[in-house]
Design an enzyme around this catalytic site. Sequence first.
Site, PDB file in Angstrom:
ATOM      1  N   GLU A 279       1.131  -1.274   0.070  1.00 32.35           N
ATOM      2  CA  GLU A 279       0.024   0.037   0.070  1.00 32.35           C
ATOM      3  C   GLU A 279       0.859   1.193  -0.096  1.00 32.35           C
ATOM      4  OE1 GLU A 279      -4.196  -1.067   2.176  1.00 32.35           O
ATOM      5  OE2 GLU A 279      -2.836   0.052   3.465  1.00 32.35           O
TER       6      GLU A 279
ATOM      7  N   SER B 298       8.115  10.499  16.364  1.00 29.13           N
ATOM      8  CA  SER B 298       7.859   9.897  17.650  1.00 29.13           C
ATOM      9  C   SER B 298       8.994   8.840  17.795  1.00 29.13           C
ATOM     10  CB  SER B 298       6.551   9.259  17.703  1.00 29.13           C
ATOM     11  OG  SER B 298       6.232   8.566  18.913  1.00 29.13           O
TER      12      SER B 298
ATOM     13  N   ASP C  97       1.485  -5.347   8.582  1.00 25.86           N
ATOM     14  CA  ASP C  97       0.979  -4.205   9.412  1.00 25.86           C
ATOM     15  C   ASP C  97       2.295  -3.743   9.787  1.00 25.86           C
ATOM     16  OD1 ASP C  97      -0.571  -2.771  11.136  1.00 25.86           O
ATOM     17  OD2 ASP C  97       0.477  -3.286  12.810  1.00 25.86           O
ATOM     18  N   GLY C  98       2.293  -2.245   9.596  1.00 27.10           N
ATOM     19  CA  GLY C  98       3.685  -1.552   9.816  1.00 27.10           C
ATOM     20  C   GLY C  98       4.263  -0.563   8.832  1.00 27.10           C
TER      21      GLY C  98
ATOM     22  N   HIS D  52       4.172   2.336   7.869  1.00 27.80           N
ATOM     23  CA  HIS D  52       4.845   3.635   8.255  1.00 27.80           C
ATOM     24  C   HIS D  52       6.192   3.476   9.303  1.00 27.80           C
ATOM     25  CE1 HIS D  52       0.666   4.663   6.765  1.00 27.80           C
ATOM     26  NE2 HIS D  52       1.111   5.737   6.532  1.00 27.80           N
ATOM     27  N   ARG D  53       6.068   2.245   9.900  1.00 30.78           N
ATOM     28  CA  ARG D  53       7.326   1.921  10.706  1.00 30.78           C
ATOM     29  C   ARG D  53       8.373   1.642   9.780  1.00 30.78           C
ATOM     30  NH1 ARG D  53       4.283  -2.371  14.352  1.00 30.78           N
ATOM     31  NH2 ARG D  53       2.510  -1.546  13.016  1.00 30.78           N
TER      32      ARG D  53
ATOM     33  N   ARG E 281      14.910 -10.987  24.122  1.00 26.14           N
ATOM     34  CA  ARG E 281      14.058 -11.889  23.748  1.00 26.14           C
ATOM     35  C   ARG E 281      13.699 -12.801  24.994  1.00 26.14           C
ATOM     36  NH1 ARG E 281      13.616 -14.203  18.234  1.00 26.14           N
ATOM     37  NH2 ARG E 281      13.897 -16.459  19.262  1.00 26.14           N
TER      38      ARG E 281
END
Length: 254
Positions: A20, A33, A58-59, A61-62, A235
């Site tokens: 996207e 941020s 998902d992510g 923009h990160r 971890r």
Amino acid sequence: MSEVLLSLRLIELDKMSLHEEHEPSRLERVSQSMKEDGFLRHPVLATEMRDGRYLVLDGAHRIGALRLLGYCKVPVQVARREDFSVEAWHHIVPANGGVRQLFQDASLDWATGGEAARQRQGWLEIVDERGNVSAPGFGGQQDLLQVCHKVVSTYSASGAVKRVPAGTCRLPDSGMLLIRFKPLSFGELERVIEEGRVLPAGVTRFQINGRLLNLKIPLRLLHRESDAAEWEKLRNMWRRSLRLYTEQVYLCEI
């Protein structure tokens, strides 16, 4: 429960593929941020494609923020195909915006109302407050992705859009339009990426089981020469601190 951490990896940024477009204003906020915090709160979620690259679920923009800040690696929770499903967001936008002007575009070959609109097998429909459905055609020189980009671009820059999960809104409120998208299959998303193309921002929605959240991963680990010992130490700390919540929650994403 701690087995989920086996899916957490540090992966080179250049192996990550976005399906996207990003939203410039949001990318700027995420970058600022992240720079101020010095850590990445949530790992990116992705799944491996047939060519060895990773499709970001998902992510986006990160990923963009890490690239802007000059990092080489990204922490990724790698999802298996059986761990997620591909759905779609629907968009609610003002009826007096640019979308209305698109109905005058003859190249979009609109079918409005009744059987004509229902027979369209396209990926996009526009519904008004009375339930009238308009669907564009995909012939001529424009294909499905071009038409979707054209429609979304009329309102995405202004931010005048509310996203809702597919099926949760039947009719928009007075003065609004409902833009309905049909989800692509995972194979179709792979083909979009292989062609070097992307979907409009905020269209694809992934339903995912077993998200890892709030790990607060230090950005210093995302340089090319990262500290493997520190990564393993983190971890182990996360493994001792994980909690699984099965009830519904409301997360405020301000």
